[in-house]
Design an enzyme around this catalytic site. Structure first.
Site, PDB file in Angstrom:
ATOM      1  N   ARG A  74       0.842  -1.212   0.000  1.00 52.24           N
ATOM      2  CA  ARG A  74       0.000   0.000   0.000  1.00 52.24           C
ATOM      3  C   ARG A  74       0.877   1.263   0.000  1.00 52.24           C
ATOM      4  NH1 ARG A  74      -5.669  -0.251  -0.898  1.00 52.24           N
ATOM      5  NH2 ARG A  74      -5.938   1.540   0.445  1.00 52.24           N
ATOM      6  N   THR A 101      -5.246   6.827  -2.825  1.00 54.45           N
ATOM      7  CA  THR A 101      -6.262   6.528  -3.848  1.00 54.45           C
ATOM      8  C   THR A 101      -6.324   7.581  -4.953  1.00 54.45           C
ATOM      9  OG1 THR A 101      -7.578   5.460  -2.132  1.00 54.45           O
ATOM     10  CG2 THR A 101      -8.742   6.083  -4.154  1.00 54.45           C
ATOM     11  N   ARG A 155       1.002   5.299  -7.944  1.00 55.63           N
ATOM     12  CA  ARG A 155      -0.071   6.208  -8.376  1.00 55.63           C
ATOM     13  C   ARG A 155       0.450   7.643  -8.556  1.00 55.63           C
ATOM     14  NH1 ARG A 155      -4.666   3.708  -4.322  1.00 55.63           N
ATOM     15  NH2 ARG A 155      -5.555   2.187  -5.775  1.00 55.63           N
ATOM     16  N   ASN A 167      -6.529   5.118 -11.481  1.00 54.45           N
ATOM     17  CA  ASN A 167      -5.313   5.242 -10.674  1.00 54.45           C
ATOM     18  C   ASN A 167      -4.396   4.029 -10.803  1.00 54.45           C
ATOM     19  OD1 ASN A 167      -6.801   3.436  -9.242  1.00 54.45           O
ATOM     20  ND2 ASN A 167      -7.098   4.714  -7.432  1.00 54.45           N
ATOM     21  N   HIS A 176      -4.649  -1.638  -8.058  1.00 57.03           N
ATOM     22  CA  HIS A 176      -5.368  -1.956  -6.827  1.00 57.03           C
ATOM     23  C   HIS A 176      -4.441  -2.778  -5.952  1.00 57.03           C
ATOM     24  CE1 HIS A 176      -8.200  -3.839  -4.038  1.00 57.03           C
ATOM     25  NE2 HIS A 176      -7.561  -4.960  -4.306  1.00 57.03           N
TER      26      HIS A 176
END
Ligand code: ADP
Length: 183
Positions: A119, A125, A136, A156, A159
């Site tokens: 992450r 996001t 991203r 973006n 995932h």
């Protein structure tokens, strides 16, 4: 016990031709690729990935409302509602359209704290929040506000599972046991 996490390079990432570039970032930190494949799924399948649960819709919708507030924008104007559950449900539909619009590159990554590490490498996001150096931040330019006005998902590129529980669920959804390698 090492963690596992699921990463999907979404159709925009595949079209941009940055699969190798993205995989290299995960390999660079030492994460192990336990499974990897290209797959083109339908809307029903994506509906299983982004589940139809009000609690999930509320989390997504609340994040969106916070983003609107941050930029002084009126959610009612572009989304037609200020109800986080309704907004989350709307975004789920857009995600179902988008993730089934082209092939996705799916990976199962393994390593200590894999969920958190991935992450961090993926970034926030919304592209405007995603820091340079994150996937991203480096490879996406879409705006949440513009994408909402156009009734589509914010593109973006990628995932990544948000928790260990999500990772476990997504591992079973996206991969057969025979596609996962222990080495
Ligand atoms: P993440 O992918 O970072 O875990 P979420 O689970 O909140 O984020 O949202 C899932 C996906 O839905 C996002 O990656 C993004 O593509 C899309 N999305 C989120 N918020 C919006 C929004 N306001 N408008 C359009 N699409 C959105």
């Amino acid at each position: 016990m090492k963690d596992e996490t699921v990463v999907l390079i979404k159709p925009d990432g595949v079209r941009k031709g940055i699969i190798g570039e993205i995989m290299a970032r995960f390999e660079r930190v030492g994460l192990k690729i336990a499974a990897a494949k290209m797959i083109w799924v339908d809307k029903t399948f994506v509906g299983k990935h982004y589940q139809d649960k009000d609690a999930y819709h509320k989390t997504v919708g609340t994040k969106i409302l916070e983003n609107y507030q941050k930029f002084g924008l009126d959610a009612n104007e572009s989304l037609g509602t200020k109800d986080p559950v309704k907004i989350g449900r709307m975004v789920r539909n857009w995600n179902m359209e988008f993730l089934s619009s082209g092939p996705v590159f799916a990976m199962l990554l393994e390593g200590p704290d894999a969920v958190l590490i991935v992450r961090k490498i993926v970034g926030s996001t919304f592209p405007a929040d995603a820091l340079p150096g994150t996937i991203r931040g480096d490879f996406s330019l879409d705006s949440a506000y513009i994408s909402n006005l156009q009734r589509r998902t914010t593109q973006n590129v990628i995932h990544a599972s948000g928790s260990k529980e999500e990772a476990e669920f997504e591992k079973k959804l996206w991969f057969k046991n025979s596609e996962i390698y222990k080495y």
